[in-house]
Design an enzyme around this catalytic site. Structure first.
Site, PDB file in Angstrom:
ATOM      1  N   LYS A  30       0.648  -1.465  -0.041  1.00 44.25           N
ATOM      2  CA  LYS A  30       0.231   0.008  -0.227  1.00 44.25           C
ATOM      3  C   LYS A  30       0.583   1.262   0.034  1.00 44.25           C
ATOM      4  O   LYS A  30       0.695   1.793  -0.321  1.00 44.25           O
ATOM      5  CB  LYS A  30      -1.088   0.150   1.471  1.00 44.25           C
ATOM      6  CG  LYS A  30      -1.756  -1.444   1.470  1.00 44.25           C
ATOM      7  CD  LYS A  30      -2.385  -1.106   0.074  1.00 44.25           C
ATOM      8  CE  LYS A  30      -4.156  -2.098  -0.048  1.00 44.25           C
ATOM      9  NZ  LYS A  30      -5.025  -2.088  -0.841  1.00 44.25           N
TER      10      LYS A  30
HETATM   11  C1  LIG Z   1      -2.915  -7.970   3.689  1.00 52.74           C
HETATM   12  C2  LIG Z   1      -3.195  -7.568   1.735  1.00 52.74           C
HETATM   13  N1  LIG Z   1      -3.250  -8.045   1.216  1.00 52.74           N
HETATM   14  C3  LIG Z   1      -3.826  -8.169  -0.285  1.00 52.74           C
HETATM   15  C4  LIG Z   1      -4.696  -6.880  -0.643  1.00 52.74           C
HETATM   16  C5  LIG Z   1      -5.167  -6.877  -1.849  1.00 52.74           C
HETATM   17  O1  LIG Z   1      -4.407  -5.460  -2.612  1.00 52.74           O
HETATM   18  P1  LIG Z   1      -5.646  -4.963  -3.050  1.00 52.74           P
HETATM   19  O2  LIG Z   1      -6.435  -3.745  -2.413  1.00 52.74           O
HETATM   20  O3  LIG Z   1      -4.801  -3.679  -3.974  1.00 52.74           O
HETATM   21  O4  LIG Z   1      -6.703  -5.380  -4.142  1.00 52.74           O
HETATM   22  C6  LIG Z   1      -4.487  -6.256   0.154  1.00 52.74           C
HETATM   23  C7  LIG Z   1      -5.756  -4.956   0.430  1.00 52.74           C
HETATM   24  O5  LIG Z   1      -6.443  -4.484   1.222  1.00 52.74           O
HETATM   25  C8  LIG Z   1      -4.272  -6.505   1.994  1.00 52.74           C
HETATM   26  O6  LIG Z   1      -4.191  -5.653   2.807  1.00 52.74           O
END
Ligand SMILES: Cc1ncc(COP(=O)(O)O)c(C=O)c1O
Length: 318
Positions: free
Chosen positions: A44
């Site tokens: 993120k």
């Molecule tokens: C631990 C974790 N894995 C995977 C994701 C997936 O990412 P995205 O929001 O880009 O789909 C997130 C996001 O919310 C996350 O916090």
């Protein structure tokens, strides 16, 4: 060794590791991109930086403004980190029930944190956060409308989220020398899967793009994208809806929390990768795809966040 002028220069360009212990012989090669090695411990950081920079360029975010965001943890931490570095006040709205580490991480960066009671009955909290975030998004919407000098990052529908991950996809192409047969990633708000899919499909139209979601999701994407009842367009849909309509994603599969946790434990203990639960889900599914594809092919996935934010969860204390 690289020397940089700012911690922000260390976001992205994460290493890629070939999995040699959890992958059995005779299957496709499986590679994992270590997104947990971003400065605040998750992928993120990429989207937080892209969204903030774009908002500044567009004049939506100015010195003295506050940044607000709804997050189950990782985006909140990333925005708190970059916001503080750039001199903004940050307030994060998080559903109740997240691990204390996530709260402490956000507080460490000096952001305000507001925990919101969950409306949803979903028990899903370990893989990603889309549906449990609805209540917190509503709070952000109200604040954005009522408070001047407030910018809501809106990760779930902000195009800069996808743009950040198109760069992740280009890094993958470069690291893999342009040879990728499949990409697997869990879906939270969808930015990772959609952005990487866009970059990969442009260069390799035959690449298989596979999404992962928790088996416990209340409104499963794998059963056809459906809006969460009662939630308006202001707080739902967004990137996931656009991604599912794009036709770039071949399939969305369910992975149980138990399979995700077991694999994330193996990644830490056998491969030395200090990653979280969605990393386990991603690798669990990547290995399945690697078996289907067989020797000579290449499957890439991501390890989205660090194990540090799950340490107090019961299953890790025994
Ligand atoms: C631990 C974790 N894995 C995977 C994701 C997936 O990412 P995205 O929001 O880009 O789909 C997130 C996001 O919310 C996350 O916090």
């Amino acid at each position: 060794m690289k020397v940089v002028d700012s911690i922000l220069d260390l976001i992205g360009n994460t290493p890629m590791v070939k999995l040699t212990k959890v992958a059995e012989k005779g299957i496709a090669e499986v590679y994992a991109k270590c997104e947990y090695m971003n400065p605040s411990g998750s992928l993120k950081d990429r989207i937080a930086l892209e969204m903030i920079r774009e908002a500044e360029t567009e004049g939506k975010l100015k010195p003295g403004y506050s940044i607000i965001e709804a997050s189950t943890g990782n985006t909140g931490t990333a925005i708190s980190f970059i916001g503080a570095y750039l001199g903004y006040k940050v307030a994060i709205f998080m559903p109740e029930g997240m691990t204390p580490e996530r709260i402490k991480l956000i507080e460490s960066y000096g952001a305000e944190i507001h925990q919101i009671k969950l409306e949803s009955s979903s028990e899903e909290k370990s893989v990603a956060g889309a549906e449990v975030e609805i209540g917190t998004r509503l709070k952000c919407l109200k604040l954005e409308r009522s408070q001047p000098n407030t910018w809501w990052a809106r990760q779930f529908s902000n195009a800069a989220n996808v743009k950040a991950h198109i760069k992740t996809g280009r890094e993958i192409l470069e690291q893999m020398g342009g040879k990728v047969d499949a990409f697997v990633a869990s879906i939270g708000v969808g930015g990772t899967l959609y952005g990487v899919a866009k970059a990969l499909k442009e260069q390799i139209p035959t690449a298989r793009i596979i999404g992962v979601e928790p088996a416990s999701a209340n409104y499963p994407i794998s059963e056809g994208f459906s809006k969460i009842p009662g939630a308006s367009d202001d707080v739902t849909g967004g990137i996931i809806e656009e991604m599912m309509k794009s036709g770039l994603v071949e399939e969305v599969v369910k992975v149980t929390n138990s399979d995700a946790i077991t694999m994330s434990d193996r990644l830490v203990r056998e491969e030395g990768l200090f990653c979280g639960i969605s990393s386990g889900a991603n690798v669990y599914q990547a290995l399945k795809v690697a078996k289907e594809l067989g020797e000579g092919k290449r499957v890439v996935t991501v390890l989205p966040d660090s194990r540090d934010r799950y340490l107090s969860e019961k299953k890790y204390t025994t």
